[in-house]
Design a protein around this motif. Structure first.
Motif, PDB file in Angstrom:
ATOM      1  N   THR B 372       0.969  -1.026  -0.107  1.00 25.15           N
ATOM      2  CA  THR B 372       0.025   0.063   0.030  1.00 25.15           C
ATOM      3  C   THR B 372       0.767   1.338   0.114  1.00 25.15           C
ATOM      4  OG1 THR B 372      -1.708  -1.152   1.126  1.00 25.15           O
ATOM      5  CG2 THR B 372      -1.808   1.181   1.250  1.00 25.15           C
ATOM      6  N   ALA B 375      -3.339   5.823  -0.939  1.00 19.41           N
ATOM      7  CA  ALA B 375      -4.402   4.992  -1.028  1.00 19.41           C
ATOM      8  C   ALA B 375      -4.570   4.036  -2.133  1.00 19.41           C
ATOM      9  CB  ALA B 375      -5.600   6.083  -1.524  1.00 19.41           C
ATOM     10  N   PHE B 376      -3.390   3.924  -2.696  1.00 20.34           N
ATOM     11  CA  PHE B 376      -3.246   2.882  -3.787  1.00 20.34           C
ATOM     12  C   PHE B 376      -2.454   1.405  -3.388  1.00 20.34           C
ATOM     13  CE2 PHE B 376      -3.464   6.942  -5.725  1.00 20.34           C
ATOM     14  CZ  PHE B 376      -4.168   6.728  -6.911  1.00 20.34           C
ATOM     15  N   LEU B 426      -4.637  -3.345  -9.415  1.00 26.38           N
ATOM     16  CA  LEU B 426      -4.302  -2.037  -8.516  1.00 26.38           C
ATOM     17  C   LEU B 426      -5.657  -1.896  -7.892  1.00 26.38           C
ATOM     18  CD1 LEU B 426      -2.417   0.235  -7.804  1.00 26.38           C
ATOM     19  CD2 LEU B 426      -3.628   1.710  -9.820  1.00 26.38           C
ATOM     20  N   LYS B 427      -5.531  -1.575  -6.671  1.00 24.55           N
ATOM     21  CA  LYS B 427      -6.759  -1.177  -5.943  1.00 24.55           C
ATOM     22  C   LYS B 427      -6.367   0.143  -5.518  1.00 24.55           C
ATOM     23  CE  LYS B 427      -9.172  -2.090  -1.442  1.00 24.55           C
ATOM     24  NZ  LYS B 427      -9.305  -3.131  -0.252  1.00 24.55           N
ATOM     25  N   TRP B 428      -7.557   1.288  -5.432  1.00 29.36           N
ATOM     26  CA  TRP B 428      -7.311   2.527  -5.237  1.00 29.36           C
ATOM     27  C   TRP B 428      -8.521   2.710  -4.277  1.00 29.36           C
ATOM     28  CZ3 TRP B 428      -9.606   7.358  -8.143  1.00 29.36           C
ATOM     29  CH2 TRP B 428      -9.714   8.237  -7.697  1.00 29.36           C
ATOM     30  N   PRO B 430     -10.054   5.836  -2.596  1.00 27.31           N
ATOM     31  CA  PRO B 430     -10.020   7.194  -2.467  1.00 27.31           C
ATOM     32  C   PRO B 430     -10.701   7.588  -0.767  1.00 27.31           C
ATOM     33  CG  PRO B 430     -11.759   6.852  -4.245  1.00 27.31           C
ATOM     34  CD  PRO B 430     -10.927   5.493  -3.636  1.00 27.31           C
ATOM     35  N   LYS B 437     -11.160  -1.031  -8.465  1.00 27.81           N
ATOM     36  CA  LYS B 437     -10.045  -2.312  -8.650  1.00 27.81           C
ATOM     37  C   LYS B 437     -10.058  -2.432 -10.329  1.00 27.81           C
ATOM     38  CE  LYS B 437     -11.394  -4.478  -4.355  1.00 27.81           C
ATOM     39  NZ  LYS B 437     -11.641  -5.640  -3.724  1.00 27.81           N
TER      40      LYS B 437
END
Lengths: 147, 461
Positions: B372, B375-376, B426-428, B430, B437
């Motif tokens: 991590t 936020a990514f 990639l998981k974001w 916010p 995702k």
């Protein structure tokens, strides 16, 4: 005479160190961890605190169920708690939500101020929360030293 | 730094002893105005206001709380004297009965769901004569589709040592809505070393299975590993336990352990269903998990499970029934979830002992790795399952045999020896309530492969 001077010097050095240490504790942290008066825990390591705050430790030695009280978002109290765990408030809150969803911990009580934390620690036997170090601690709650 | 802090602590303790009178003159006042809680923590007794003095409560004029908005936290406590009610047996301050009950039980209700868009390239996928009812997803060729397959209603409540948790899922099944009771869990906390639970829970298997439930918001990837998928989605390891269980933590620090023991209905004859109302056999499944947690964030665990899958009688002429089969599973997992890392290695070995037929073995595992940054969280997850040379009696059914007829289609593992899945994504996140995702995936059956690209928004409110 020499012994008196040495004693005064030692005392002065010790007093200076003590004053600096007290000031440092407030300036660096500025927060304390509070629990209910019936909670027999007087000190905890950061790892123990984390276990209590994230659902691994579910019960205090006193028998009360651990109940976290936490300030929302980026509140200074939450930032302090997250900093003890070397994480961010967002990651800490996500971890807590995950643990609640998993069934490993009960959902925390939301607090909005150090005053809320004090009231929470007074009212709930298993409470644990963070308050400003400037807060007045009533007899129904006490500070847990974090080492 | 810690050494310096310790030195200061020692000085704090020794200074008043060395210079009692001077210290008392120079020390900060212990009066309510001059003392601090931090100082009182190190020099008992703490600063204490008069007993008759009400607790100092700050006005609740804070901005909208993020965590409260995320729903994990109950409504804010009204900061007014007398001390506010924090539930759990306190006096309620609401007028209607529902609110009163909600307050006294610390009731929480949340909703989780996801929506997205996927593109599948099945050019190399041998689905020539599939009987699946979802042809858009599995027919040869390139297909794309939006999806909003589920909404998950999550509720939990606590009263002292008693806890209740439930998940009710509304999910798409062949483009029709179905309702499933995913979790109903009643838990009683005896102590840290013993917690009893009953109901329908996620089996305490490995790390993934009972850490991530139906709320995709918490998972890194867009869906679960195949080996720990749910029963009706091609899972191999039993995902749910309908029965009773106990768990607890023992020790501390380097000698910190956790155990889980579960007894339940186990598999039914149809391995894609969960025996939530009645068992189709008298023998119960037994599952044991043991974990060692030597440092913060590190989990090293092992599992063992035994179940008996009852005979599945064929409903079609000329199709043989499947014999009752003993299932033995062993597993191990190593997990690390600190310092922005999410690392989960899990493996299993499964043996099937069918009555009157030779045994066979399945081996598999996956590794999920993420890191991590703000936020990514970029992530990678390879998974591999090795099936026996002759089809496994339980999980490699075709559409035409007893299990395929019962479940309405073939197994995802039919006619496969080496099953592999590789995901990169990639998981974001916010905001805490929402995660986007982006993921690419290659799913391989021996020499055949299917490529999938998925964009998903997972949420929880």
């Amino acid at each position: 005479m020499g012994k008196l001077v040495r004693t005064i010097g030692l005392c002065s050095f010790a007093m200076l160190g003590w004053a600096v240490a007290s000031a440092t504790a407030v300036a660096d942290d500025g927060f304390v961890v509070l629990v209910n008066e019936h909670n027999t825990t007087s000190s905890m390591s950061r790892a123990e605190l984390k276990r209590a705050a994230t659902g691994t430790t579910k019960q205090w030695d006193s028998g009360a169920v651990v109940q976290l009280g936490i300030n929302p978002g980026d509140a200074p109290e939450t930032q302090y708690l997250a900093s003890l765990f070397e994480t961010t408030p967002r990651e800490l809150l996500s971890r807590i939500e995950e643990q609640v969803f998993k069934g490993e911990m009960r959902r925390p009580a939301v607090l909005h101020s150090s005053g809320d934390c004090i009231a929470f620690a007074r009212a709930v036997a298993g409470a644990i929360c963070v308050a400003s170090a400037q807060s007045h601690v009533p007899p129904e709650a006490h500070v847990v030293t974090i080492h | 730094m810690r050494g310096a802090a310790s030195a200061f602590a020692i000085v704090q303790l020794t200074a008043p002893l060395l210079c009692e009178h001077s210290a008392s003159a120079a020390a900060p006042s212990d009066s309510p105005d001059g003392g601090t809680a931090a100082a009182s923590a190190a020099s008992a007794p703490p600063a204490i206001p008069p007993a008759s003095q009400p607790p100092p409560l700050a006005p609740a004029a804070e901005p909208a709380p993020m965590a409260q908005a995320s729903g994990i936290l109950p409504p804010p406590v009204a900061p007014a004297a007398p001390p506010p009610d924090f539930g759990n047996g306190g006096t309620t301050s609401f007028g209607d009965a529902f609110s009163a009950v909600a307050t006294d039980t610390n009731l929480l209700l949340k909703m989780y769901g996801d929506t997205g868009f996927a593109v599948r390239d099945n050019a190399y996928w041998p689905w020539a004569t599939t009987t699946t009812s979802n042809p858009g997803a599995y027919s040869p060729g390139v297909w794309n589709s939006f999806f909003t397959p589920r909404i998950d209603l999550f509720g939990s409540a606590d009263v002292n040592k008693l806890s209740f948790l439930t998940e009710v899922m509304f999910e798409g099944n062949h483009n029709e809505l179905s309702v499933d009771l995913e979790r109903v869990q009643l838990t009683y906390l005896v102590s840290n070393w013993l917690r009893l639970r009953a109901g329908r829970t996620h089996l305490a298997w490995g790390y993934y299975n009972d850490t991530y439930h139906h709320g995709n918001l918490f998972e890194l990837t867009t869906s679960r590993p195949y080996s720990v998928q749910f029963e009706d989605s091609g899972g191999i390891i039993l995902a749910h336990n309908v029965g009773v269980g106990a768990d607890g933590t023992l020790g501390d620090g380097l000698a910190s352990f956790r155990y889980d023991v579960e007894v339940g209905n186990g598999h039914g004859a149809d391995v894609t269903a969960v025996s939530l109302q009645y068992a189709e056999k008298n023998q119960k499944s037994v599952n044991v998990r043991f974990r060692w947690m030597p440092v913060d964030g590190l989990i090293i665990g092992i599992n063992g499970m035994r179940d008996v899958i009852p005979t599945l009688l064929s409903t079609a002429m000329g199709v043989p029934s499947r014999p009752d089969t003993e299932e033995l599973v062993a597993g191990a997992h190593v997990v690390y979830t600190e310092h922005s890392f999410i690392v989960d290695f899990e493996g299993f070995a499964m043996r099937h002992n069918p009555s009157g037929a030779p045994s066979d073995d399945i081996f598999g595992g996956f590794a999920e790795v993420g890191y991590t940054i703000g936020a990514f969280t970029p992530y990678l997850r390879p998974e591999y399952i090795r099936f026996p040379a002759s089809p496994d009696v339980i999980y490699q059914y075709s559409a035409d045999d007893a299990q395929g007829i019962a479940s309405g289609g073939p197994s995802p593992y039919t006619a496969t020896r080496d099953f592999a899945d590789l995901r990169l994504g990639l998981k974001w996140a916010p905001v805490p309530q929402l995660a986007f995702k982006l993921e690419v995936e290659r799913l391989s059956h021996d020499s055949h492969a299917q490529d999938i690209a998925t964009a998903k928004a997972a949420f929880g409110f």
